[in-house]
Structure formats: C-alpha cells, structure tokens
Design a protein around this motif. Structure first.
Motif, PDB file in Angstrom:
ATOM      1  N   ASP A  27       0.872  -1.170   0.000  1.00  0.00           N
ATOM      2  CA  ASP A  27       0.000   0.000   0.000  1.00  0.00           C
ATOM      3  C   ASP A  27       0.914   1.226   0.000  1.00  0.00           C
ATOM      4  O   ASP A  27       1.217   1.802   1.046  1.00  0.00           O
ATOM      5  CB  ASP A  27      -0.899  -0.021   1.238  1.00  0.00           C
ATOM      6  N   GLU A  28       1.373   1.602  -1.190  1.00  0.00           N
ATOM      7  CA  GLU A  28       2.312   2.710  -1.336  1.00  0.00           C
ATOM      8  C   GLU A  28       1.772   3.731  -2.328  1.00  0.00           C
ATOM      9  O   GLU A  28       1.022   3.391  -3.251  1.00  0.00           O
ATOM     10  CB  GLU A  28       3.667   2.198  -1.840  1.00  0.00           C
ATOM     11  N   ARG A  29       2.179   4.973  -2.164  1.00  0.00           N
ATOM     12  CA  ARG A  29       1.818   6.010  -3.130  1.00  0.00           C
ATOM     13  C   ARG A  29       2.638   5.830  -4.406  1.00  0.00           C
ATOM     14  O   ARG A  29       3.779   5.374  -4.358  1.00  0.00           O
ATOM     15  CB  ARG A  29       2.083   7.399  -2.545  1.00  0.00           C
ATOM     16  N   ASP A  30       2.044   6.207  -5.540  1.00  0.00           N
ATOM     17  CA  ASP A  30       2.778   6.140  -6.798  1.00  0.00           C
ATOM     18  C   ASP A  30       3.638   7.394  -6.966  1.00  0.00           C
ATOM     19  O   ASP A  30       3.702   8.251  -6.075  1.00  0.00           O
ATOM     20  CB  ASP A  30       1.824   5.935  -7.981  1.00  0.00           C
ATOM     21  N   ILE A  31       4.302   7.526  -8.105  1.00  0.00           N
ATOM     22  CA  ILE A  31       5.220   8.643  -8.312  1.00  0.00           C
ATOM     23  C   ILE A  31       4.492   9.984  -8.369  1.00  0.00           C
ATOM     24  O   ILE A  31       5.132  11.039  -8.283  1.00  0.00           O
ATOM     25  CB  ILE A  31       6.050   8.455  -9.603  1.00  0.00           C
ATOM     26  N   SER A  32       3.156   9.956  -8.511  1.00  0.00           N
ATOM     27  CA  SER A  32       2.364  11.189  -8.486  1.00  0.00           C
ATOM     28  C   SER A  32       1.756  11.442  -7.110  1.00  0.00           C
ATOM     29  O   SER A  32       0.888  12.295  -6.956  1.00  0.00           O
ATOM     30  CB  SER A  32       1.247  11.123  -9.536  1.00  0.00           C
ATOM     31  N   PHE A  36       6.385  -2.462  -9.494  1.00  0.00           N
ATOM     32  CA  PHE A  36       7.108  -1.377 -10.155  1.00  0.00           C
ATOM     33  C   PHE A  36       6.223  -0.748 -11.233  1.00  0.00           C
ATOM     34  O   PHE A  36       6.075   0.477 -11.311  1.00  0.00           O
ATOM     35  CB  PHE A  36       8.404  -1.960 -10.738  1.00  0.00           C
ATOM     36  N   HIS A  37       5.580  -1.593 -12.037  1.00  0.00           N
ATOM     37  CA  HIS A  37       4.816  -1.112 -13.195  1.00  0.00           C
ATOM     38  C   HIS A  37       3.387  -0.680 -12.877  1.00  0.00           C
ATOM     39  O   HIS A  37       2.783   0.058 -13.658  1.00  0.00           O
ATOM     40  CB  HIS A  37       4.779  -2.202 -14.267  1.00  0.00           C
ATOM     41  N   HIS A  38       2.824  -1.157 -11.746  1.00  0.00           N
ATOM     42  CA  HIS A  38       1.413  -0.887 -11.478  1.00  0.00           C
ATOM     43  C   HIS A  38       1.135  -0.183 -10.151  1.00  0.00           C
ATOM     44  O   HIS A  38       0.047   0.377  -9.974  1.00  0.00           O
ATOM     45  CB  HIS A  38       0.618  -2.193 -11.525  1.00  0.00           C
ATOM     46  N   ILE A  39       2.080  -0.214  -9.226  1.00  0.00           N
ATOM     47  CA  ILE A  39       1.901   0.480  -7.952  1.00  0.00           C
ATOM     48  C   ILE A  39       2.776   1.731  -7.902  1.00  0.00           C
ATOM     49  O   ILE A  39       2.285   2.823  -7.646  1.00  0.00           O
ATOM     50  CB  ILE A  39       2.212  -0.450  -6.760  1.00  0.00           C
ATOM     51  N   LEU A  40       4.071   1.567  -8.178  1.00  0.00           N
ATOM     52  CA  LEU A  40       4.966   2.718  -8.156  1.00  0.00           C
ATOM     53  C   LEU A  40       4.776   3.625  -9.374  1.00  0.00           C
ATOM     54  O   LEU A  40       4.672   4.845  -9.242  1.00  0.00           O
ATOM     55  CB  LEU A  40       6.423   2.245  -8.080  1.00  0.00           C
ATOM     56  N   VAL A  41       4.723   3.015 -10.566  1.00  0.00           N
ATOM     57  CA  VAL A  41       4.599   3.802 -11.800  1.00  0.00           C
ATOM     58  C   VAL A  41       3.448   3.262 -12.650  1.00  0.00           C
ATOM     59  O   VAL A  41       3.660   2.705 -13.736  1.00  0.00           O
ATOM     60  CB  VAL A  41       5.903   3.787 -12.620  1.00  0.00           C
ATOM     61  N   PRO A  42       2.211   3.393 -12.195  1.00  0.00           N
ATOM     62  CA  PRO A  42       1.086   2.960 -13.026  1.00  0.00           C
ATOM     63  C   PRO A  42       0.967   3.893 -14.236  1.00  0.00           C
ATOM     64  O   PRO A  42       1.427   5.038 -14.200  1.00  0.00           O
ATOM     65  CB  PRO A  42      -0.114   3.118 -12.092  1.00  0.00           C
ATOM     66  N   PRO A  43       0.371   3.428 -15.337  1.00  0.00           N
ATOM     67  CA  PRO A  43       0.224   4.273 -16.525  1.00  0.00           C
ATOM     68  C   PRO A  43      -0.414   5.632 -16.233  1.00  0.00           C
ATOM     69  O   PRO A  43      -0.035   6.637 -16.829  1.00  0.00           O
ATOM     70  CB  PRO A  43      -0.666   3.423 -17.439  1.00  0.00           C
ATOM     71  N   SER A  44      -1.352   5.664 -15.283  1.00  0.00           N
ATOM     72  CA  SER A  44      -2.026   6.925 -14.963  1.00  0.00           C
ATOM     73  C   SER A  44      -1.080   7.959 -14.374  1.00  0.00           C
ATOM     74  O   SER A  44      -1.332   9.169 -14.457  1.00  0.00           O
ATOM     75  CB  SER A  44      -3.166   6.669 -13.979  1.00  0.00           C
ATOM     76  N   ALA A  45       0.028   7.508 -13.775  1.00  0.00           N
ATOM     77  CA  ALA A  45       0.980   8.427 -13.154  1.00  0.00           C
ATOM     78  C   ALA A  45       2.084   8.859 -14.116  1.00  0.00           C
ATOM     79  O   ALA A  45       2.884   9.744 -13.788  1.00  0.00           O
ATOM     80  CB  ALA A  45       1.599   7.781 -11.918  1.00  0.00           C
ATOM     81  N   PRO A  98       1.637   9.531 -17.901  1.00  0.00           N
ATOM     82  CA  PRO A  98       0.950   9.567 -19.208  1.00  0.00           C
ATOM     83  C   PRO A  98       1.880   9.881 -20.376  1.00  0.00           C
ATOM     84  O   PRO A  98       1.588   9.498 -21.518  1.00  0.00           O
ATOM     85  CB  PRO A  98      -0.099  10.675 -19.021  1.00  0.00           C
ATOM     86  N   GLN A  99       2.987  10.558 -20.114  1.00  0.00           N
ATOM     87  CA  GLN A  99       3.925  10.900 -21.192  1.00  0.00           C
ATOM     88  C   GLN A  99       4.942   9.789 -21.456  1.00  0.00           C
ATOM     89  O   GLN A  99       5.732   9.884 -22.395  1.00  0.00           O
ATOM     90  CB  GLN A  99       4.657  12.205 -20.849  1.00  0.00           C
ATOM     91  N   GLY A 100       4.943   8.769 -20.629  1.00  0.00           N
ATOM     92  CA  GLY A 100       5.846   7.634 -20.857  1.00  0.00           C
ATOM     93  C   GLY A 100       7.305   7.902 -20.532  1.00  0.00           C
ATOM     94  O   GLY A 100       8.199   7.265 -21.101  1.00  0.00           O
ATOM     95  N   HIS A 101       7.566   8.824 -19.590  1.00  0.00           N
ATOM     96  CA  HIS A 101       8.957   9.133 -19.238  1.00  0.00           C
ATOM     97  C   HIS A 101       9.675   7.939 -18.601  1.00  0.00           C
ATOM     98  O   HIS A 101      10.905   7.883 -18.615  1.00  0.00           O
ATOM     99  CB  HIS A 101       8.997  10.329 -18.279  1.00  0.00           C
ATOM    100  N   TRP A 102       8.900   7.018 -18.051  1.00  0.00           N
ATOM    101  CA  TRP A 102       9.489   5.861 -17.373  1.00  0.00           C
ATOM    102  C   TRP A 102       9.582   4.624 -18.269  1.00  0.00           C
ATOM    103  O   TRP A 102      10.022   3.565 -17.819  1.00  0.00           O
ATOM    104  CB  TRP A 102       8.650   5.504 -16.143  1.00  0.00           C
ATOM    105  N   ASN A 103       9.173   4.728 -19.507  1.00  0.00           N
ATOM    106  CA  ASN A 103       9.088   3.528 -20.356  1.00  0.00           C
ATOM    107  C   ASN A 103      10.424   2.797 -20.488  1.00  0.00           C
ATOM    108  O   ASN A 103      10.490   1.570 -20.359  1.00  0.00           O
ATOM    109  CB  ASN A 103       8.558   3.893 -21.739  1.00  0.00           C
ATOM    110  N   ARG A 104      11.491   3.525 -20.772  1.00  0.00           N
ATOM    111  CA  ARG A 104      12.798   2.878 -20.946  1.00  0.00           C
ATOM    112  C   ARG A 104      13.279   2.283 -19.621  1.00  0.00           C
ATOM    113  O   ARG A 104      13.831   1.175 -19.583  1.00  0.00           O
ATOM    114  CB  ARG A 104      13.819   3.876 -21.486  1.00  0.00           C
ATOM    115  N   CYS A 105      13.055   3.004 -18.541  1.00  0.00           N
ATOM    116  CA  CYS A 105      13.455   2.510 -17.223  1.00  0.00           C
ATOM    117  C   CYS A 105      12.688   1.243 -16.856  1.00  0.00           C
ATOM    118  O   CYS A 105      13.249   0.312 -16.269  1.00  0.00           O
ATOM    119  CB  CYS A 105      13.209   3.615 -16.192  1.00  0.00           C
TER     120      CYS A 105
END
Length: 398
Positions: free
Chosen positions: A212-217, A280-289, A291-298
């Motif tokens: 139960d953690e906050r995402d990057i937003s 990593f992909h759904h709690i920390l950096v879900p697509p909603s957080a 939208p510009q895809g800055h984390w895609n390569r990471c």
C-alpha cells in the motif's frame, strides 16, 4: 544400475504418477485438471458460471501424507466491465483453461530440482474468480451474470481434497504466486481449521506482498484499485475480523498483506523481490501516473533509469523492507527471502527456484531458504543488497 533396478524405478514412477499425469518429450511433468463436480451445490462457480478446478499430483514414499497447495495467480478485476471481459478468458473460466499444467519449481516431482517437496502431494488451485479466492457475491443486470465466488471456490476445492488424503495430512504448506500469493495471506488461518490439530501447517507467499504505497504522483492508485475489488466482489466479510476491526473505516486495507500479516497465526514465509516488476509497473509507476511515458525505458531496463528514477526505486525497496520487517517484528517462526531481482514470481520457475544459476542471497537459493525454514533447519530471514550490486539475477524484468 542393473536392468532389474531400472525396471523397478520406472514402475515406481508410473505408479506414483498414475493416469492423471504424463511426461512430455522434454521430461516436463504435466498434470491433468480435476473439475470439482459438486461445487455447484456450494454455489462455487468461476466468473462465467463454469465449475472450479485444480490439478493434483500424488505424493509418495515419505511425502505420501504431506500436502502442498499452490494458488494460481493472475491479477484481479475491479469493475463489471473488466470482470465480464475476464469471464471470457482462462482467468475467469475453466472452459478456456489448458487441461494440463506443467508442474515445475516448487511443484516438481524431481528430487534434484525440488529437494524438500518433490514427493509431497502437490496441488495447483486454478484461479478463475478475479479476487484472490476471497469474494462472495453475484452480479446480475438483466443481460449479464457474474459469479464472484472465490471464497466458495476455495472451500469447494478443500472439501474435495479432504477425503483424498488432505484430511489426514501430517505436514502442509499453503502457497501461491502473485495474486495467488496474496491468497495465501487471506486463507492461511482458515486452512488450519480443515487439518488435524497435530499437523504442521505453514504458509508461503511468492510475489504476493503487494504494498500500500503512493505512486510517483503521490496518489494511492493501488489502494483505490483494491477498494473497488473488495467492494465489487463482496470480499469484506471474508477478511480477517480482527484486522477489519482494527481498520474499521478502511476494511479494504486488510486485503494488503502488510496490514493482514500480524493477524496470521501459522508460521509464514514471504518470498518477494524488493523490485517486484508488477509492483514497479502498477503500484509505483502505473500508466495513470506517467501519461507521457517518461518511465518507459526505465521500466524495460533498470540500467536505463536516470538518477531520479533510481532513487524512487530505492525508496520503494526501502518501503518493502520496512513493511516486511514490521510484519515479523514479533515473529520468531516466520521467514523471508527478499532479493533484488527485477522479477515477479519465483517459486514455480525452475530457473529461479532451484538451479545451478538460480538467484541467491548469502549463497542460498530460494528452494534451500524455504526448505530450511519449513523444516526448522535454520532461521531464514534474508535480504539482498540493493540494485545494482546483485550478481545472481540472470533475468532482469523478464
């Protein structure tokens, strides 16, 4: 080895396997599906109304009265639309499932590949309800019908296995991976009620310690998602009563292991990556957080993460370690193995469970760590050093 000895070994293997399993050309163990025929009497149905199922491979020798139950994983559905879509797939219906399942890793019957549990009765519980075997509700709107009956499915499978030997178990391990790993937390206490009081009963979660953690937003994306799952599926009444009483205004929190763990009484083992790929992909950096895809390569390659992104990952790892540590603050019988591989689910894959190049922490494989813990050979509370120091993870973000 002489010819007679070879014939005896082959005969024993065939008798152990019986008619419900076969070996493919590459020697993988394939186990046939068993439908729970009387499940309808309990109101136990998959999302689409089909019968629930499991795969059982019989134990033998010294493991003939020992049982390992493995919950299948596969995410969740949190809306009628997503559940209706799921009902038309193998995640919501046994009609679309493969009728044969590969048993490997913790489910293997090969002593050299699964040294501690190879000769146990091993069961894979198929997942078709969308709420980690925990819901109990029905959805009807005149044109659509959905069964949210995960709790009933769990009960129906257990009742089907009891007369097959589970009711006389000497040792038992309730396990699961991903959403199935979460099921282990939710059903660990209940599992003991079906077994003899003399049985050694323990539980294991692989990749099921969802945080139960906050995402990057700074949003509680996962908490909101879980709240929808709990509400839609009628899960609340099946959560631990002591836990929900402690979180009276937020009962959905008891779906998270970090809150439910302290109310679990049997010994429990947590197997998880500190950089769990799903989280990593759904709690920390879900697509909603993002939208510009800055984390895609990471997301695809941790070596491509910039310093700010790496710092966020290290903070997430610290959150995982703190949550696991708090869960075991008062537990001497529990164990954990938290490695730093970018992976999700490590108990059913032979490569990660027990192989020459398997991930290790302090030179112990996952299979060795779990076995040492279950059989009380030595304490197992292992935490790996942070990325990028690890050298034994051969599949980063598989």
């Amino acid at each position: 080895m002489n010819v007679n000895a070879v014939l005896v070994a082959i005969t024993l293997a065939l008798l152990t396997c019986g008619p419900r399993c076969i070996y493919s050309d590459d020697q993988r163990l394939l186990v046939n599906m068993t439908l729970v025929r009387n499940a309808s009497a309990l109101g136990a149905f998959c999302l689409d109304g089909s019968l629930p199922a499991y795969h059982l491979h019989r134990g033998f020798g010294g493991g003939a009265r020992n049982w390992l139950l493995q919950f299948e994983g596969g995410g969740w559905c949190n809306s009628t639309k997503s559940c209706l879509d799921r009902a038309n797939t193998r995640r919501g219906s046994t009609r679309y499932m493969s009728k044969w399942e590969v048993f490997s890793g913790i489910l293997s019957n090969n002593a050299s590949l699964n040294p501690d549990f190879y000769n146990w009765n091993r069961v894979k519980l198929r997942y078709c309800d969308g709420a980690s075997f925990a819901g109990d509700a029905v959805y009807k709107n005149g044109t659509s019908l959905l069964y949210f009956r995960g709790q009933k499915i769990w009960e129906a499978i257990i009742l089907d296995l009891l007369p097959k030997g589970l009711g006389q178990a000497r040792k038992a391990l309730l396990s699961g991976s991903s959403a199935g790993g979460l099921s282990s937390f939710l059903h660990c206490n209940n599992f003991t009620k079906y077994l003899p009081s003399t049985a050694s009963v323990k539980c294991l979660s692989d990749a099921g310690f969802f945080l139960d953690e906050r995402d990057i937003s700074s949003n509680h994306t996962m908490r909101s998602f879980v709240k929808d799952v709990v509400s839609l599926h009628g899960v609340e009444k099946n959560l631990d009563e002591n836990c929900t009483a402690s979180y009276l205004n937020f009962p959905e929190l008891c779906f998270f292991p970090q809150y439910a763990m302290k109310f679990i009484t049997p010994p429990f083992f947590i197997l998880n990556s500190a950089y769990d790929v799903y989280q990593f992909h759904h709690i920390l950096v879900p697509p909603s957080a993002d939208p510009q895809g800055h984390w895609n390569r990471c997301k695809l390659n941790p070596a491509a993460c910039n310093p700010q992104q790496l710092n966020a990952l290290q903070e997430f790892r610290r959150g995982m370690i703190v949550a696991v540590g708090l869960s075991y603050k008062y537990s001497r019988r529990g164990g954990f193995f938290i490695n730093s591989c970018f992976a999700h689910g490590q108990s059913e894959s032979q490569d990660t469970w027990f192989a020459a190049d398997s991930p290790r922490v302090h030179n112990r494989t996952i299979a060795e760590a779990v076995g040492d813990w279950y059989f009380n050979r030595r304490a197992t509370k292992e935490i790996d050093c942070p990325y990028p120091c690890v050298t034994t993870c051969h599949n980063l973000i598989p």
